[in-house]
Design a protein around this motif. Structure first.
Motif, PDB file in Angstrom:
ATOM      1  N   GLY A  33       0.825  -1.213   0.000  1.00  0.00           N
ATOM      2  CA  GLY A  33       0.000   0.000   0.000  1.00  0.00           C
ATOM      3  C   GLY A  33       0.848   1.247   0.000  1.00  0.00           C
ATOM      4  N   VAL A  34       1.882   1.248   0.871  1.00  0.00           N
ATOM      5  CA  VAL A  34       2.745   2.439   0.960  1.00  0.00           C
ATOM      6  C   VAL A  34       3.473   2.676  -0.357  1.00  0.00           C
ATOM      7  N   ILE A  35       4.002   1.579  -0.938  1.00  0.00           N
ATOM      8  CA  ILE A  35       4.742   1.724  -2.194  1.00  0.00           C
ATOM      9  C   ILE A  35       3.826   2.262  -3.287  1.00  0.00           C
ATOM     10  N   LEU A  36       2.607   1.701  -3.370  1.00  0.00           N
ATOM     11  CA  LEU A  36       1.683   2.151  -4.417  1.00  0.00           C
ATOM     12  C   LEU A  36       1.284   3.602  -4.218  1.00  0.00           C
ATOM     13  N   LEU A  37       1.037   3.988  -2.937  1.00  0.00           N
ATOM     14  CA  LEU A  37       0.638   5.383  -2.680  1.00  0.00           C
ATOM     15  C   LEU A  37       1.756   6.334  -3.072  1.00  0.00           C
ATOM     16  N   THR A  38       2.996   5.959  -2.733  1.00  0.00           N
ATOM     17  CA  THR A  38       4.130   6.808  -3.080  1.00  0.00           C
ATOM     18  C   THR A  38       4.254   6.943  -4.587  1.00  0.00           C
ATOM     19  N   LEU A  39       4.133   5.780  -5.261  1.00  0.00           N
ATOM     20  CA  LEU A  39       4.229   5.780  -6.715  1.00  0.00           C
ATOM     21  C   LEU A  39       3.130   6.647  -7.312  1.00  0.00           C
ATOM     22  N   TYR A  40       1.936   6.518  -6.745  1.00  0.00           N
ATOM     23  CA  TYR A  40       0.771   7.288  -7.214  1.00  0.00           C
ATOM     24  C   TYR A  40       1.067   8.779  -7.143  1.00  0.00           C
ATOM     25  N   ALA A  41       1.574   9.204  -5.970  1.00  0.00           N
ATOM     26  CA  ALA A  41       1.850  10.632  -5.789  1.00  0.00           C
ATOM     27  C   ALA A  41       2.969  11.090  -6.716  1.00  0.00           C
ATOM     28  N   LEU A  42       4.024  10.254  -6.824  1.00  0.00           N
ATOM     29  CA  LEU A  42       5.163  10.659  -7.652  1.00  0.00           C
ATOM     30  C   LEU A  42       4.765  10.761  -9.120  1.00  0.00           C
ATOM     31  N   ILE A  43       3.976   9.778  -9.585  1.00  0.00           N
ATOM     32  CA  ILE A  43       3.555   9.811 -10.993  1.00  0.00           C
ATOM     33  C   ILE A  43       2.687  11.034 -11.237  1.00  0.00           C
ATOM     34  N   ALA A  44       1.819  11.359 -10.244  1.00  0.00           N
ATOM     35  CA  ALA A  44       0.965  12.543 -10.413  1.00  0.00           C
ATOM     36  C   ALA A  44       1.826  13.792 -10.542  1.00  0.00           C
ATOM     37  N   LEU A  45       2.859  13.912  -9.694  1.00  0.00           N
ATOM     38  CA  LEU A  45       3.726  15.098  -9.769  1.00  0.00           C
ATOM     39  C   LEU A  45       4.431  15.168 -11.121  1.00  0.00           C
ATOM     40  N   ALA A  46       4.947  14.001 -11.560  1.00  0.00           N
ATOM     41  CA  ALA A  46       5.639  13.983 -12.847  1.00  0.00           C
ATOM     42  C   ALA A  46       4.687  14.360 -13.972  1.00  0.00           C
ATOM     43  N   LEU A  47       3.438  13.861 -13.877  1.00  0.00           N
ATOM     44  CA  LEU A  47       2.470  14.151 -14.935  1.00  0.00           C
ATOM     45  C   LEU A  47       2.102  15.624 -14.954  1.00  0.00           C
ATOM     46  N   ILE A  48       1.966  16.218 -13.757  1.00  0.00           N
ATOM     47  CA  ILE A  48       1.602  17.637 -13.711  1.00  0.00           C
ATOM     48  C   ILE A  48       2.713  18.462 -14.347  1.00  0.00           C
ATOM     49  N   TYR A  49       3.959  18.097 -14.011  1.00  0.00           N
ATOM     50  CA  TYR A  49       5.083  18.820 -14.616  1.00  0.00           C
ATOM     51  C   TYR A  49       5.090  18.641 -16.128  1.00  0.00           C
ATOM     52  N   GLY A  50       4.936  17.377 -16.551  1.00  0.00           N
ATOM     53  CA  GLY A  50       4.964  17.098 -17.981  1.00  0.00           C
ATOM     54  C   GLY A  50       3.850  17.798 -18.716  1.00  0.00           C
ATOM     55  N   GLU A  51       2.680  17.749 -18.131  1.00  0.00           N
ATOM     56  CA  GLU A  51       1.526  18.396 -18.774  1.00  0.00           C
ATOM     57  C   GLU A  51       1.767  19.890 -18.948  1.00  0.00           C
ATOM     58  N   ARG A  52       2.242  20.538 -17.879  1.00  0.00           N
ATOM     59  CA  ARG A  52       2.425  21.983 -17.963  1.00  0.00           C
ATOM     60  C   ARG A  52       3.504  22.353 -18.972  1.00  0.00           C
ATOM     61  N   LYS A  53       4.568  21.520 -18.991  1.00  0.00           N
ATOM     62  CA  LYS A  53       5.662  21.806 -19.908  1.00  0.00           C
ATOM     63  C   LYS A  53       5.214  21.581 -21.354  1.00  0.00           C
ATOM     64  N   PHE A  58       3.313  23.486 -26.753  1.00  0.00           N
ATOM     65  CA  PHE A  58       2.329  23.543 -27.828  1.00  0.00           C
ATOM     66  C   PHE A  58       1.816  24.965 -28.031  1.00  0.00           C
ATOM     67  N   GLN A  59       1.884  25.779 -26.979  1.00  0.00           N
ATOM     68  CA  GLN A  59       1.404  27.149 -27.102  1.00  0.00           C
ATOM     69  C   GLN A  59       2.551  28.119 -27.338  1.00  0.00           C
ATOM     70  N   CYS A  60       3.717  27.591 -27.727  1.00  0.00           N
ATOM     71  CA  CYS A  60       4.862  28.424 -28.058  1.00  0.00           C
ATOM     72  C   CYS A  60       5.373  29.199 -26.844  1.00  0.00           C
ATOM     73  N   ARG A  61       5.259  28.598 -25.652  1.00  0.00           N
ATOM     74  CA  ARG A  61       5.805  29.220 -24.449  1.00  0.00           C
ATOM     75  C   ARG A  61       6.876  28.288 -23.896  1.00  0.00           C
ATOM     76  N   LEU A  62       7.502  28.697 -22.792  1.00  0.00           N
ATOM     77  CA  LEU A  62       8.495  27.828 -22.160  1.00  0.00           C
ATOM     78  C   LEU A  62       7.937  27.066 -20.978  1.00  0.00           C
ATOM     79  N   GLY A  63       6.835  27.533 -20.411  1.00  0.00           N
ATOM     80  CA  GLY A  63       6.261  26.844 -19.263  1.00  0.00           C
ATOM     81  C   GLY A  63       7.000  27.179 -17.994  1.00  0.00           C
ATOM     82  N   PRO A  64       6.736  26.431 -16.895  1.00  0.00           N
ATOM     83  CA  PRO A  64       7.395  26.751 -15.629  1.00  0.00           C
ATOM     84  C   PRO A  64       8.906  26.638 -15.756  1.00  0.00           C
ATOM     85  N   ASN A  65       9.638  27.695 -15.396  1.00  0.00           N
ATOM     86  CA  ASN A  65      11.102  27.623 -15.508  1.00  0.00           C
ATOM     87  C   ASN A  65      11.787  28.391 -14.389  1.00  0.00           C
TER      88      ASN A  65
END
Lengths: 358, 169
Positions: A33-53, A58-65
């Motif tokens: 459970g702990v491993i999955l929860l950690t993975l869940y949170a980490l993947i969410a963080l990575a996805l949020i970063y990836g999505e924003r970048k 796609f909008q010709c910007r640099l995103g968070p920098n």
């Protein structure tokens, strides 16, 4: 190729050697459970970063920098911001439904997340009806969304939730039937057997035309199920402020946000497992040398690589197309995707019966 | 039968138009980005348009001379009372009395950058610069003295042809 089952078996025997079975199981459950929860949170963080970048590119910007090099610490800063925010209590809401809704949404996505095969031997749940289970629990999230919309005592939330309900019920059909096409080809619903069956060629190559059609339809339907991209009318901000999560704040909103990103990962994960061979490396039957080289790349990297590719595709679609109207959305599903899908399933059945697949 | 064909033609037309859209966005994905990384690029790639009105300055040449005759037109025309001119009467060598500029105060805090002062100046003595980093911590700092220390008014064209004379005066 390294089998992660060796590690888990070794750990299981280690524990069994020094304590009764009850404690062995308890420790293992908590650890998983702990491993999955950690993975869940980490993947969410990575996805949020990836999505924003990616959205920025796609909008010709640099995103968070600004936060960290290339802004990599931005999602962590966002996480702390959302954790520190006040949970605003609202008058005239259905308190029980309002406060349980985010948990139902996140629990359903977490249940589906736990059943994905991340690598060789790295799967928590391996039912003989694995894909059926994933489809069932991942569509439970709609209950949470409907509850959130109803309990908020807000007409925007209500309309958003009703739209989301109509959308999910429609597109669940397409997703289910397109996955059935693969089940017909594989002859099993167990995820590990489906992946093993793709050892000498992924299903998208094995099943050729019907598999490709099913793959595209699954991507569209899955994209619609995550309430994102051109199908984000449940939370259409120009019409409904934020749809079903208008009234939520702080970590409650964070739960909706998290589950939305993880649903994107889950859809990509299912598509990878069913069509692109899951953690299975790219094999061409007959080319033994090539296959041996491909086997050196760890299975986890294969899985996450394919998932990343599909997530990029979904973001690409999301930032390209304008939002559909509700009638256009249902039109697409009931007039195009569903009939094509049913014909496709029949074609696949014929191909499997006559053995025309590779 | 015709509805049957329109079903399929509309389907393939739709797919084609979607793919066209995706082609456009993937091109955009790889084009150079337009974002200005501001504080880092202020000395390299930052481009502020020439006509941007950042602050008012008085034009001085190399001999520390300006062309303001302290006529006060800018002060009178300023809609906000931003400009304040202090002048004094001096006596020239040939006994004439002449009004010269002592202090030219400009309050950046109340300026609306309307450009009326520059348009009304008969001498072309003042202009707007595109320097925009004017933020300070106290508003008193925003009141600026535009004429440089020890500067004087530029002589008439006869004198300008012999610049050596100007220092003797």
């Amino acid at each position: 190729m390294f089998d992660f089952q060796i590690v888990t078996n070794w750990f299981d025997e280690l524990l069994r050697g020094c304590m009764p079975e009850f404690w062995v199981l308890t420790i293992e459950f908590v650890l998983v459970g702990v491993i999955l929860l950690t993975l869940y949170a980490l993947i969410a963080l990575a996805l949020i970063y990836g999505e924003r970048k990616i959205c920025a590119f796609f909008q010709c910007r640099l995103g968070p920098n600004r936060v960290g090099t290339w802004g990599v610490l931005q999602p962590i800063a966002d996480m702390f911001k959302i954790l520190l925010k006040e949970i605003i209590s609202i008058n005239h809401i259905d308190k029980v439904l309002f406060y349980t809704a985010p948990f139902i949404v996140i629990a359903s996505s977490f249940l589906a997340f736990g059943a994905l095969p991340f690598g060789k031997g790295m799967q928590v749940l391996d039912f003989n009806i694995g894909i059926f289970y994933i489809l069932a629990v991942s569509s439970l999230g709609i209950v949470g969304i409907l509850m959130a919309g109803w309990a908020s005592n807000n007409k925007f939330s209500m309309i958003g939730a009703m739209r989301s309900g109509a959308q999910l019920i429609s597109y669940e059909l397409s997703a289910g039937i397109s996955l059935l096409t693969v089940v017909a080809l594989a002859g099993t619903m167990q995820l590990c057997e489906i992946v093993e069956a793709q050892a000498d060629g992924w299903f998208i190559f094995k099943g050729h035309i019907p598999a490709i059609i099913a793959f595209i339809i699954y991507l569209i339907a899955g994209h619609a199920e995550t309430n994102r991209g051109p199908f984000d009318l449940p939370e259409a901000e120009s019409e409904l402020t934020a749809g079903y999560h208008t009234e939520y704040s702080g970590i409650q909103f964070g739960f909706f946000y998290l589950s939305e990103y993880l649903n994107m990962f889950i859809i990509a994960g299912i598509a990878t497992t069913m069509f692109l061979g899951g953690w299975m490396p790219f094999h061409i039957s007959g080319w033994d040398g090539f296959n041996a080289i491909m086997d050196y790349i760890p299975s986890v990297i294969w899985f996450f690589g394919k998932v990343t590719l599909l997530i990029f595709l979904s973001l690409w679609v999301r930032w390209t197309f304008p939002r559909l109207r509700i009638d256009q959305l249902l039109h697409l599903e009931w007039k195009y995707l569903l009939p094509i899908n049913m014909v496709n399933l029949v074609v696949m059945a014929i191909i499997v019966v006559y053995g025309w697949h590779f | 039968m015709s509805s049957f064909t329109t079903y399929f033609t509309s389907l393939f037309k739709g797919i084609k138009s979607l793919l066209t859209g995706m082609k456009v966005t993937i091109k955009e994905f790889f084009t150079p980005k337009v974002t200005e990384c501001y504080p880092e690029n202020r000395h390299t790639t930052l481009h502020v348009p020439e006509r941007f009105r950042g602050e008012l300055i008085m034009i001085h040449n190399e001999q520390n001379e300006h062309s303001c005759s302290a006529c006060g037109l800018c002060q009178m025309n300023c809609p906000n009372g931003t400009i304040k001119i202090e002048s004094e009467i001096i006596e020239t060598e040939d006994g004439k009395k002449k009004k010269v500029l002592k202090n030219y105060f400009y309050d950046l805090g109340s300026c609306t950058f309307c450009n009326v002062c520059v348009m009304n100046c008969p001498q072309g003595a003042i202009k707007f610069e595109n320097t925009f980093e004017n933020a300070v911590f106290r508003r008193e700092i925003l009141v600026k003295k535009l004429n440089h220390e020890g500067s004087k008014m530029k002589e008439k064209k006869v004198a300008e042809q012999k610049p050596t004379n100007t220092n003797k005066e």
